[in-house]
Design a protein around this motif. Sequence first.
Motif, PDB file in Angstrom:
ATOM      1  N   THR A 175       5.093   9.637  -4.327  1.00  0.00           N
ATOM      2  CA  THR A 175       6.392   9.494  -4.968  1.00  0.00           C
ATOM      3  C   THR A 175       7.440  10.087  -4.045  1.00  0.00           C
ATOM      4  O   THR A 175       7.111  10.797  -3.086  1.00  0.00           O
ATOM      5  CB  THR A 175       6.435  10.223  -6.325  1.00  0.00           C
ATOM      6  N   SER A 176       8.699   9.819  -4.325  1.00  0.00           N
ATOM      7  CA  SER A 176       9.763  10.367  -3.501  1.00  0.00           C
ATOM      8  C   SER A 176       9.722  11.889  -3.530  1.00  0.00           C
ATOM      9  O   SER A 176       9.747  12.507  -4.597  1.00  0.00           O
ATOM     10  CB  SER A 176      11.124   9.887  -4.014  1.00  0.00           C
ATOM     11  N   GLY A 177       9.626  12.490  -2.364  1.00  0.00           N
ATOM     12  CA  GLY A 177       9.526  13.935  -2.272  1.00  0.00           C
ATOM     13  C   GLY A 177       8.171  14.479  -2.659  1.00  0.00           C
ATOM     14  O   GLY A 177       7.954  15.695  -2.638  1.00  0.00           O
ATOM     15  N   GLY A 178       7.250  13.591  -3.023  1.00  0.00           N
ATOM     16  CA  GLY A 178       5.915  14.026  -3.441  1.00  0.00           C
ATOM     17  C   GLY A 178       4.962  14.179  -2.278  1.00  0.00           C
ATOM     18  O   GLY A 178       5.352  14.155  -1.114  1.00  0.00           O
ATOM     19  N   LYS A 179       3.691  14.300  -2.584  1.00  0.00           N
ATOM     20  CA  LYS A 179       2.698  14.536  -1.544  1.00  0.00           C
ATOM     21  C   LYS A 179       2.449  13.272  -0.730  1.00  0.00           C
ATOM     22  O   LYS A 179       2.624  12.147  -1.212  1.00  0.00           O
ATOM     23  CB  LYS A 179       1.404  15.040  -2.154  1.00  0.00           C
ATOM     24  N   PHE A 180       2.048  13.483   0.515  1.00  0.00           N
ATOM     25  CA  PHE A 180       1.754  12.366   1.400  1.00  0.00           C
ATOM     26  C   PHE A 180       0.481  11.666   0.968  1.00  0.00           C
ATOM     27  O   PHE A 180      -0.400  12.261   0.350  1.00  0.00           O
ATOM     28  CB  PHE A 180       1.617  12.858   2.843  1.00  0.00           C
ATOM     29  N   SER A 181       0.392  10.395   1.318  1.00  0.00           N
ATOM     30  CA  SER A 181      -0.767   9.601   0.914  1.00  0.00           C
ATOM     31  C   SER A 181      -1.215   8.709   2.059  1.00  0.00           C
ATOM     32  O   SER A 181      -0.426   7.911   2.574  1.00  0.00           O
ATOM     33  CB  SER A 181      -0.421   8.741  -0.303  1.00  0.00           C
ATOM     34  N   LEU A 182      -2.461   8.820   2.444  1.00  0.00           N
ATOM     35  CA  LEU A 182      -2.999   7.958   3.494  1.00  0.00           C
ATOM     36  C   LEU A 182      -3.256   6.536   3.002  1.00  0.00           C
ATOM     37  O   LEU A 182      -3.310   5.603   3.802  1.00  0.00           O
ATOM     38  CB  LEU A 182      -4.301   8.551   4.038  1.00  0.00           C
ATOM     39  N   LYS A 183      -3.395   6.363   1.701  1.00  0.00           N
ATOM     40  CA  LYS A 183      -3.768   5.025   1.209  1.00  0.00           C
ATOM     41  C   LYS A 183      -2.666   3.991   1.441  1.00  0.00           C
ATOM     42  O   LYS A 183      -2.922   2.789   1.410  1.00  0.00           O
ATOM     43  CB  LYS A 183      -4.157   5.082  -0.262  1.00  0.00           C
ATOM     44  N   TYR A 184      -1.427   4.451   1.683  1.00  0.00           N
ATOM     45  CA  TYR A 184      -0.335   3.516   1.914  1.00  0.00           C
ATOM     46  C   TYR A 184      -0.033   3.316   3.400  1.00  0.00           C
ATOM     47  O   TYR A 184       0.863   2.536   3.743  1.00  0.00           O
ATOM     48  CB  TYR A 184       0.916   3.998   1.198  1.00  0.00           C
ATOM     49  N   ILE A 185      -0.737   4.007   4.267  1.00  0.00           N
ATOM     50  CA  ILE A 185      -0.534   3.819   5.700  1.00  0.00           C
ATOM     51  C   ILE A 185      -1.128   2.476   6.118  1.00  0.00           C
ATOM     52  O   ILE A 185      -2.264   2.163   5.774  1.00  0.00           O
ATOM     53  CB  ILE A 185      -1.196   4.960   6.505  1.00  0.00           C
ATOM     54  N   PRO A 186      -0.383   1.623   6.842  1.00  0.00           N
ATOM     55  CA  PRO A 186      -0.965   0.352   7.302  1.00  0.00           C
ATOM     56  C   PRO A 186      -2.243   0.580   8.106  1.00  0.00           C
ATOM     57  O   PRO A 186      -2.400   1.600   8.791  1.00  0.00           O
ATOM     58  CB  PRO A 186       0.149  -0.230   8.192  1.00  0.00           C
ATOM     59  N   LYS A 187      -3.149  -0.363   8.040  1.00  0.00           N
ATOM     60  CA  LYS A 187      -4.419  -0.260   8.745  1.00  0.00           C
ATOM     61  C   LYS A 187      -4.249  -0.714  10.200  1.00  0.00           C
ATOM     62  O   LYS A 187      -3.589  -1.723  10.482  1.00  0.00           O
ATOM     63  CB  LYS A 187      -5.491  -1.106   8.067  1.00  0.00           C
ATOM     64  N   LEU A 188      -4.855   0.033  11.098  1.00  0.00           N
ATOM     65  CA  LEU A 188      -4.824  -0.266  12.535  1.00  0.00           C
ATOM     66  C   LEU A 188      -6.210  -0.755  12.937  1.00  0.00           C
ATOM     67  O   LEU A 188      -7.193  -0.016  12.823  1.00  0.00           O
ATOM     68  CB  LEU A 188      -4.444   0.991  13.326  1.00  0.00           C
ATOM     69  N   LYS A 189      -6.296  -1.997  13.420  1.00  0.00           N
ATOM     70  CA  LYS A 189      -7.590  -2.604  13.711  1.00  0.00           C
ATOM     71  C   LYS A 189      -7.607  -3.253  15.091  1.00  0.00           C
ATOM     72  O   LYS A 189      -6.829  -4.178  15.365  1.00  0.00           O
ATOM     73  CB  LYS A 189      -7.927  -3.676  12.663  1.00  0.00           C
ATOM     74  N   GLY A 190      -8.471  -2.757  15.949  1.00  0.00           N
ATOM     75  CA  GLY A 190      -8.715  -3.423  17.227  1.00  0.00           C
ATOM     76  C   GLY A 190      -7.547  -3.450  18.182  1.00  0.00           C
ATOM     77  O   GLY A 190      -7.500  -4.293  19.082  1.00  0.00           O
ATOM     78  N   ASN A 191      -6.604  -2.538  18.024  1.00  0.00           N
ATOM     79  CA  ASN A 191      -5.478  -2.472  18.956  1.00  0.00           C
ATOM     80  C   ASN A 191      -5.885  -1.769  20.241  1.00  0.00           C
ATOM     81  O   ASN A 191      -6.844  -0.979  20.272  1.00  0.00           O
ATOM     82  CB  ASN A 191      -4.304  -1.728  18.309  1.00  0.00           C
ATOM     83  N   ILE A 192      -5.162  -2.039  21.307  1.00  0.00           N
ATOM     84  CA  ILE A 192      -5.398  -1.402  22.606  1.00  0.00           C
ATOM     85  C   ILE A 192      -4.181  -0.545  22.940  1.00  0.00           C
ATOM     86  O   ILE A 192      -3.042  -1.021  22.888  1.00  0.00           O
ATOM     87  CB  ILE A 192      -5.630  -2.446  23.709  1.00  0.00           C
ATOM     88  N   TYR A 193      -4.446   0.724  23.280  1.00  0.00           N
ATOM     89  CA  TYR A 193      -3.388   1.661  23.651  1.00  0.00           C
ATOM     90  C   TYR A 193      -3.576   2.060  25.110  1.00  0.00           C
ATOM     91  O   TYR A 193      -4.695   2.319  25.556  1.00  0.00           O
ATOM     92  CB  TYR A 193      -3.437   2.911  22.766  1.00  0.00           C
ATOM     93  N   ILE A 194      -2.483   2.110  25.834  1.00  0.00           N
ATOM     94  CA  ILE A 194      -2.504   2.502  27.246  1.00  0.00           C
ATOM     95  C   ILE A 194      -1.472   3.608  27.428  1.00  0.00           C
ATOM     96  O   ILE A 194      -0.279   3.401  27.158  1.00  0.00           O
ATOM     97  CB  ILE A 194      -2.174   1.316  28.173  1.00  0.00           C
ATOM     98  N   ASP A 195      -1.894   4.780  27.880  1.00  0.00           N
ATOM     99  CA  ASP A 195      -0.929   5.865  28.072  1.00  0.00           C
ATOM    100  C   ASP A 195      -1.572   7.017  28.835  1.00  0.00           C
ATOM    101  O   ASP A 195      -2.779   7.001  29.105  1.00  0.00           O
ATOM    102  CB  ASP A 195      -0.379   6.359  26.732  1.00  0.00           C
ATOM    103  N   ARG A 196      -0.743   8.019  29.156  1.00  0.00           N
ATOM    104  CA  ARG A 196      -1.220   9.192  29.885  1.00  0.00           C
ATOM    105  C   ARG A 196      -2.067  10.076  28.977  1.00  0.00           C
ATOM    106  O   ARG A 196      -1.720  10.295  27.808  1.00  0.00           O
ATOM    107  CB  ARG A 196      -0.056  10.008  30.435  1.00  0.00           C
ATOM    108  N   TYR A 197      -3.107  10.595  29.514  1.00  0.00           N
ATOM    109  CA  TYR A 197      -4.010  11.452  28.747  1.00  0.00           C
ATOM    110  C   TYR A 197      -3.267  12.680  28.227  1.00  0.00           C
ATOM    111  O   TYR A 197      -2.545  13.357  28.951  1.00  0.00           O
ATOM    112  CB  TYR A 197      -5.188  11.889  29.612  1.00  0.00           C
ATOM    113  N   ASN A 198      -3.430  12.934  26.948  1.00  0.00           N
ATOM    114  CA  ASN A 198      -2.963  14.148  26.280  1.00  0.00           C
ATOM    115  C   ASN A 198      -1.440  14.220  26.074  1.00  0.00           C
ATOM    116  O   ASN A 198      -0.916  15.266  25.700  1.00  0.00           O
ATOM    117  CB  ASN A 198      -3.429  15.403  27.008  1.00  0.00           C
ATOM    118  N   LYS A 199      -0.705  13.151  26.318  1.00  0.00           N
ATOM    119  CA  LYS A 199       0.726  13.159  26.010  1.00  0.00           C
ATOM    120  C   LYS A 199       0.907  13.000  24.500  1.00  0.00           C
ATOM    121  O   LYS A 199      -0.024  12.602  23.778  1.00  0.00           O
ATOM    122  CB  LYS A 199       1.463  12.045  26.769  1.00  0.00           C
ATOM    123  N   PRO A 200       2.110  13.315  23.952  1.00  0.00           N
ATOM    124  CA  PRO A 200       2.345  13.077  22.527  1.00  0.00           C
ATOM    125  C   PRO A 200       2.076  11.614  22.174  1.00  0.00           C
ATOM    126  O   PRO A 200       2.579  10.704  22.824  1.00  0.00           O
ATOM    127  CB  PRO A 200       3.821  13.438  22.359  1.00  0.00           C
TER     128      PRO A 200
END
Length: 380
Positions: A321-346
């Motif tokens: 809810t607004s201002g309520g606790k966070f919920s992982l169930k509403y986070i979009p699902k990430l499937k089979g994506n490829i990430y390229i970046d420097r090791y250990n950066k934010p």
Amino acid sequence: MLFERGGLWRGEIVAQSGVSYSAYGVGAKPKIYKAFDGKDGNWVKTEYENVWKFDKFIEVSDIGSVVFNDGEAYADKKYEFDELNSNYQFRFIGTDYKENQENILYLYCDKGNPRDVFRNIDLSYRKDFGSIIKIPHFAENIYIKNLDLRYGMDIFFPMGAKNVVISYCVCGWQGGHIVGGKRLRYGGGGGCWHSCDNMRYEHCYIYQQFDAGVDPQYHWIEDTPAIINGFVTTDCLFETCEYTFEFFNTQDNLDGNCFSNCYIGYNLCRNGGRGFGDKHTGSAYIKLWQNHENHTKNFVFEKNIFDRAYSRTLILGARETSGGKFSLKYIPKLKGNIYIDRYNKPFAVLNYVDYRYNEDSYKEFEDLGVSKNETYLFTR
């Protein structure tokens, strides 16, 4: 409605339900520019060193960008004359400033008269609400194909539109306009306000967006659920956008709000946060604003490539809810994506928890059920 390939039109398209907008003939995609021609007039030297004044009175809300030679260079926006001290900086005080408006464009150029220095100069403008394609609210069955759409505030932002498809288009240099005071924002490859049903981006090149590549968002009608259904982006190339995919819904604590049946797949995303919109911080390839509910249902990012973000790759948040606790169930699902970046950066912020780009984040995201079968590639 067909535009001839190789042609250039300045202004905007006022779209209508049931109409397609595309190209005919041979050659380059038809160019639709929401920009004035900066060579259609004279540049006059001022009393300030290397500062030139465009001699035409421009009565618009704002000039968001000044782009030279089809993007070979662009000017940075400033507010005071004493800030104009290097190439290429400009000042424009338009009708957004109410009592202080001047409607005169000033440009710093130490190479001589800008009219002689540059092959072409485009002055991207916003007048009232500045979409380059104005789609009426609740319009239906609009198809946009094979157009080169540049400048203005954004591509389009209808409310309640149904069956809108944009394909094989080039979308660039939107935004950089005043939001309030001295704050610059706007700029998007398009999306919708409040609601849509089946809005699709296919095989487009979207680049140099001061704000977001695509960004369905917000609410508009009080006490009416914001339902963004069937928003799809596939097989597109995104470059130099501050946010590539931005989603948020401010209509909190209202039953029915939802991003539903949204699919973002098979896109290539490069140089995120490195465009002309790099003046504000917090860029990301995917941004689901953490201070709103952002309820989702069947929302998937699948088999995209995210190549070396300037800042973070992911900023994701959702609440019960607004201002309520966070919920992982509403986070979009990430499937089979490829990430390229420097090791250990934010790498990511998930419900206000920071993650670095390393094996631990990979494992934790999988353990939390946020991602599945992802690939992390590390660079130096």
